[in-house]
Design an enzyme around this catalytic site. Structure first.
Site, PDB file in Angstrom:
ATOM      1  N   ARG A 124       0.808  -1.231   0.000  1.00 23.30           N
ATOM      2  CA  ARG A 124       0.000   0.000   0.000  1.00 23.30           C
ATOM      3  C   ARG A 124       0.841   1.281   0.000  1.00 23.30           C
ATOM      4  O   ARG A 124       0.370   2.334   0.381  1.00 23.30           O
ATOM      5  CB  ARG A 124      -0.997   0.002   1.159  1.00 23.30           C
ATOM      6  CG  ARG A 124      -1.990  -1.150   1.116  1.00 23.30           C
ATOM      7  CD  ARG A 124      -3.122  -0.955   2.100  1.00 23.30           C
ATOM      8  NE  ARG A 124      -4.092  -2.034   1.986  1.00 23.30           N
ATOM      9  CZ  ARG A 124      -4.103  -3.119   2.762  1.00 23.30           C
ATOM     10  NH1 ARG A 124      -3.178  -3.259   3.687  1.00 23.30           N
ATOM     11  NH2 ARG A 124      -5.016  -4.045   2.596  1.00 23.30           N
ATOM     12  N   LYS A 146       3.126  10.898 -12.091  1.00 20.68           N
ATOM     13  CA  LYS A 146       2.260  10.053 -12.918  1.00 20.68           C
ATOM     14  C   LYS A 146       2.952   8.713 -13.114  1.00 20.68           C
ATOM     15  O   LYS A 146       4.053   8.641 -13.654  1.00 20.68           O
ATOM     16  CB  LYS A 146       2.012  10.698 -14.275  1.00 20.68           C
ATOM     17  CG  LYS A 146       0.885  11.686 -14.327  1.00 20.68           C
ATOM     18  CD  LYS A 146       0.707  12.120 -15.768  1.00 20.68           C
ATOM     19  CE  LYS A 146      -0.584  12.857 -15.987  1.00 20.68           C
ATOM     20  NZ  LYS A 146      -0.750  13.184 -17.431  1.00 20.68           N
ATOM     21  N   GLU A 188       9.812  16.427 -25.884  1.00 16.01           N
ATOM     22  CA  GLU A 188       9.202  16.906 -24.640  1.00 16.01           C
ATOM     23  C   GLU A 188       9.799  18.247 -24.201  1.00 16.01           C
ATOM     24  O   GLU A 188       9.129  19.046 -23.559  1.00 16.01           O
ATOM     25  CB  GLU A 188       9.361  15.860 -23.538  1.00 16.01           C
ATOM     26  CG  GLU A 188       8.606  14.557 -23.787  1.00 16.01           C
ATOM     27  CD  GLU A 188       7.102  14.656 -23.572  1.00 16.01           C
ATOM     28  OE1 GLU A 188       6.591  15.765 -23.330  1.00 16.01           O
ATOM     29  OE2 GLU A 188       6.429  13.610 -23.653  1.00 16.01           O
ATOM     30  N   LYS A 230       7.342  22.248 -15.587  1.00 14.12           N
ATOM     31  CA  LYS A 230       6.524  21.113 -15.161  1.00 14.12           C
ATOM     32  C   LYS A 230       6.245  21.176 -13.666  1.00 14.12           C
ATOM     33  O   LYS A 230       5.124  20.900 -13.222  1.00 14.12           O
ATOM     34  CB  LYS A 230       7.177  19.783 -15.524  1.00 14.12           C
ATOM     35  CG  LYS A 230       6.285  18.606 -15.125  1.00 14.12           C
ATOM     36  CD  LYS A 230       6.482  17.371 -15.930  1.00 14.12           C
ATOM     37  CE  LYS A 230       5.368  16.360 -15.635  1.00 14.12           C
ATOM     38  NZ  LYS A 230       5.571  15.074 -16.326  1.00 14.12           N
ATOM     39  N   GLU A 240      -4.253  16.562 -12.417  1.00 13.72           N
ATOM     40  CA  GLU A 240      -4.731  16.850 -13.766  1.00 13.72           C
ATOM     41  C   GLU A 240      -6.242  17.082 -13.838  1.00 13.72           C
ATOM     42  O   GLU A 240      -6.934  16.543 -14.691  1.00 13.72           O
ATOM     43  CB  GLU A 240      -4.323  15.721 -14.735  1.00 13.72           C
ATOM     44  CG  GLU A 240      -4.295  16.160 -16.189  1.00 13.72           C
ATOM     45  CD  GLU A 240      -3.686  15.122 -17.116  1.00 13.72           C
ATOM     46  OE1 GLU A 240      -4.317  14.817 -18.128  1.00 13.72           O
ATOM     47  OE2 GLU A 240      -2.589  14.637 -16.816  1.00 13.72           O
ATOM     48  N   ARG A 244      -2.968  21.019 -15.546  1.00 15.05           N
ATOM     49  CA  ARG A 244      -1.934  20.037 -15.899  1.00 15.05           C
ATOM     50  C   ARG A 244      -2.167  19.409 -17.266  1.00 15.05           C
ATOM     51  O   ARG A 244      -1.225  18.920 -17.897  1.00 15.05           O
ATOM     52  CB  ARG A 244      -1.839  18.959 -14.812  1.00 15.05           C
ATOM     53  CG  ARG A 244      -0.691  17.983 -15.039  1.00 15.05           C
ATOM     54  CD  ARG A 244      -0.402  17.115 -13.836  1.00 15.05           C
ATOM     55  NE  ARG A 244       0.682  16.184 -14.136  1.00 15.05           N
ATOM     56  CZ  ARG A 244       1.286  15.417 -13.237  1.00 15.05           C
ATOM     57  NH1 ARG A 244       0.919  15.466 -11.974  1.00 15.05           N
ATOM     58  NH2 ARG A 244       2.262  14.608 -13.590  1.00 15.05           N
ATOM     59  N   ASN A 248      -0.030  17.807 -22.018  1.00 16.45           N
ATOM     60  CA  ASN A 248      -0.313  16.766 -23.001  1.00 16.45           C
ATOM     61  C   ASN A 248      -0.366  17.308 -24.429  1.00 16.45           C
ATOM     62  O   ASN A 248      -0.922  16.658 -25.321  1.00 16.45           O
ATOM     63  CB  ASN A 248      -1.645  16.082 -22.661  1.00 16.45           C
ATOM     64  CG  ASN A 248      -1.571  15.294 -21.378  1.00 16.45           C
ATOM     65  OD1 ASN A 248      -0.640  14.524 -21.159  1.00 16.45           O
ATOM     66  ND2 ASN A 248      -2.533  15.499 -20.500  1.00 16.45           N
ATOM     67  N   HIS A 251       0.044  14.963 -27.300  1.00 15.34           N
ATOM     68  CA  HIS A 251      -0.040  13.593 -26.792  1.00 15.34           C
ATOM     69  C   HIS A 251      -1.308  12.864 -27.226  1.00 15.34           C
ATOM     70  O   HIS A 251      -1.298  11.637 -27.317  1.00 15.34           O
ATOM     71  CB  HIS A 251       0.050  13.594 -25.267  1.00 15.34           C
ATOM     72  CG  HIS A 251       1.432  13.881 -24.756  1.00 15.34           C
ATOM     73  ND1 HIS A 251       2.120  15.035 -25.067  1.00 15.34           N
ATOM     74  CD2 HIS A 251       2.261  13.159 -23.947  1.00 15.34           C
ATOM     75  CE1 HIS A 251       3.308  15.010 -24.462  1.00 15.34           C
ATOM     76  NE2 HIS A 251       3.422  13.890 -23.798  1.00 15.34           N
ATOM     77  N   HIS A 255      -0.380   9.464 -28.616  1.00 19.79           N
ATOM     78  CA  HIS A 255      -0.768   8.205 -27.982  1.00 19.79           C
ATOM     79  C   HIS A 255      -1.524   7.311 -28.965  1.00 19.79           C
ATOM     80  O   HIS A 255      -1.402   6.077 -28.917  1.00 19.79           O
ATOM     81  CB  HIS A 255      -1.636   8.473 -26.756  1.00 19.79           C
ATOM     82  CG  HIS A 255      -0.859   8.964 -25.571  1.00 19.79           C
ATOM     83  ND1 HIS A 255      -1.461   9.367 -24.395  1.00 19.79           N
ATOM     84  CD2 HIS A 255       0.471   9.123 -25.367  1.00 19.79           C
ATOM     85  CE1 HIS A 255      -0.537   9.742 -23.533  1.00 19.79           C
ATOM     86  NE2 HIS A 255       0.640   9.602 -24.105  1.00 19.79           N
ATOM     87  N   HIS A 268       8.017   7.066 -27.786  1.00 19.56           N
ATOM     88  CA  HIS A 268       7.020   8.019 -27.290  1.00 19.56           C
ATOM     89  C   HIS A 268       7.306   9.431 -27.789  1.00 19.56           C
ATOM     90  O   HIS A 268       6.409  10.133 -28.274  1.00 19.56           O
ATOM     91  CB  HIS A 268       7.006   7.992 -25.759  1.00 19.56           C
ATOM     92  CG  HIS A 268       6.100   9.010 -25.139  1.00 19.56           C
ATOM     93  ND1 HIS A 268       4.720   8.991 -25.295  1.00 19.56           N
ATOM     94  CD2 HIS A 268       6.374  10.108 -24.378  1.00 19.56           C
ATOM     95  CE1 HIS A 268       4.189  10.011 -24.652  1.00 19.56           C
ATOM     96  NE2 HIS A 268       5.171  10.709 -24.091  1.00 19.56           N
TER      97      HIS A 268
END
Length: 365
Positions: A124, A146, A188, A230, A240, A244, A248, A251, A255, A268
């Site tokens: 956990r 993330k 990026e 960032k 997000e 935030r 992207n 992206h 993606h 990527h």
């Protein structure tokens, strides 16, 4: 660690953590002074990075932890899945790793994402430290918490928000980075200019050749400014819910390319580079930006040795199908990060027909 050490703080109240940027960091004991001490350290890396840096990191951590273990996972985006994640869990359990365990993610974005997700889940939650070894990971994926694995139907669809305790961006490790991976990381870096800092975009254009030549001063500035932007965005919107999402940019298209081709076919950053050109075109077609902006972005992405045309085997309807599964979609509506003014981004929807026209205009014949 020398006098050239730079530091950026991710401000999350009682969960603040530093990003250390400089040369010669991974083998210096002072680097890890703000990481949790004691217990077991587990260096999680991959088959490419392990022979280069794992022993150096492990030996350094022996001064701070009672026990240091290594877990070496397969390399590549195609391994960012449940099978590999479970391999990591089995290693932790078989070595009786307890809640005092600290995971050290030594690798690129795939290792960072999987190690962070494992840390969020194992018992956990155990602490972890990011030691990114690619430019892309140093400027983006290692910062902000993330963590995720991929699913065949979508990238990063299964994961958690879970912040590291420390990020170590050693510029020396970029010396062994393949040229293709360096270019992928530059995608990026480029992203931060149009979404948040027009002056930084101009700096990237002026210094791109130095970045491609791995000039340490240029890389240090690029990593620092990228991390500052960032960190500021994450500090405003950790999960997000709003701001935030601007991170992207490119992206949503990118993606879809990654998922549509099969993870690992395009890197990527390559998909994001092409996606930024498409998103710039969409910004222009929505009347937000002049056509000259699209040309500017296309030239910069191309100079960074990244693709500016989408793969011929992906049709516009397939893009749209994949984008509706994206995390950023809401009630089936695809949401795109667009540039509203140079240095300022927003999130908009657009008619499918318009999006299809954009895709077709930037797809290889």
């Amino acid at each position: 660690m020398g006098a050239g050490l730079l530091e950026v703080t991710v401000d999350l109240g009682d969960r603040d953590y530093p990003i250390l940027i400089g040369a010669g960091l991974i083998g210096a004991s002072q680097t890890y002074e703000r990481a949790p001490a004691g217990g077991t350290a587990v260096v999680v890396t991959n088959t490419t990075i392990a022979p280069l840096y794992a022993t150096r990191v492990a030996e350094t951590l022996q001064r701070r932890h009672a026990r240091v273990l290594q877990v070496v996972l397969p390399d590549g985006e195609e391994h960012k899945n449940w099978v590999t994640l479970n391999t990591l869990f089995e290693a932790l359990l078989s070595q009786a790793c307890d809640r005092k365990t600290v995971l050290y993610a030594l690798g690129g974005g795939v290792i960072g994402d999987m190690t962070g997700f494992a840390a969020a889940c194992y018992m956990r939650g155990v602490p972890f430290v990011q030691i990114p070894t690619t430019l892309l990971a140093q400027v983006d994926s290692s910062v902000g918490g993330k963590t995720a694995i991929n699913h065949p139907l979508g990238k990063n669809m299964i994961g958690a928000f879970y912040q590291p305790r420390l990020v170590v961006a050693d510029l020396d490790v970029l010396d062994t980075l393949p040229d293709r991976e360096l270019s992928a990381g530059l995608a990026e870096v480029i992203k931060y200019g149009p979404i948040a800092d027009a002056d930084f975009l101009a700096w990237i254009e002026a210094n791109l050749d130095a970045l491609l030549a791995r000039d340490k001063a240029a890389l240090a500035h690029a990593v620092k400014r990228s991390c500052e932007i960032k960190a500021w965005v994450v500090g405003q919107d950790e999960r997000e819910s709003g701001l935030r999402a601007i991170l992207n940019f490119g992206h949503t298209f990118g993606h879809a390319i990654e998922a549509g081709l099969g993870y690992g076919e395009w890197l990527h950053g390559e998909a994001v580079g092409c996606g930024m050109v498409m998103a710039s075109e969409l910004s222009a077609r929505l009347g937000l930006m002049p056509a000259g902006f699209v040309d500017r972005m296309r030239r910069l992405v191309e100079r960074a040795r990244l693709p500016v045309q989408g793969p011929a085997q992906l049709s516009a309807p397939r893009y749209l199908e994949l984008m509706r599964i994206d995390k950023k979609a809401e009630a089936g509506a695809i949401r795109f990060v667009v540039i509203e003014d140079l240095g300022r981004a927003g999130v908009r929807t657009a008619p499918d027909e318009l999006v299809a026209d954009v895709i077709e205009a930037h797809t290889a014949a």
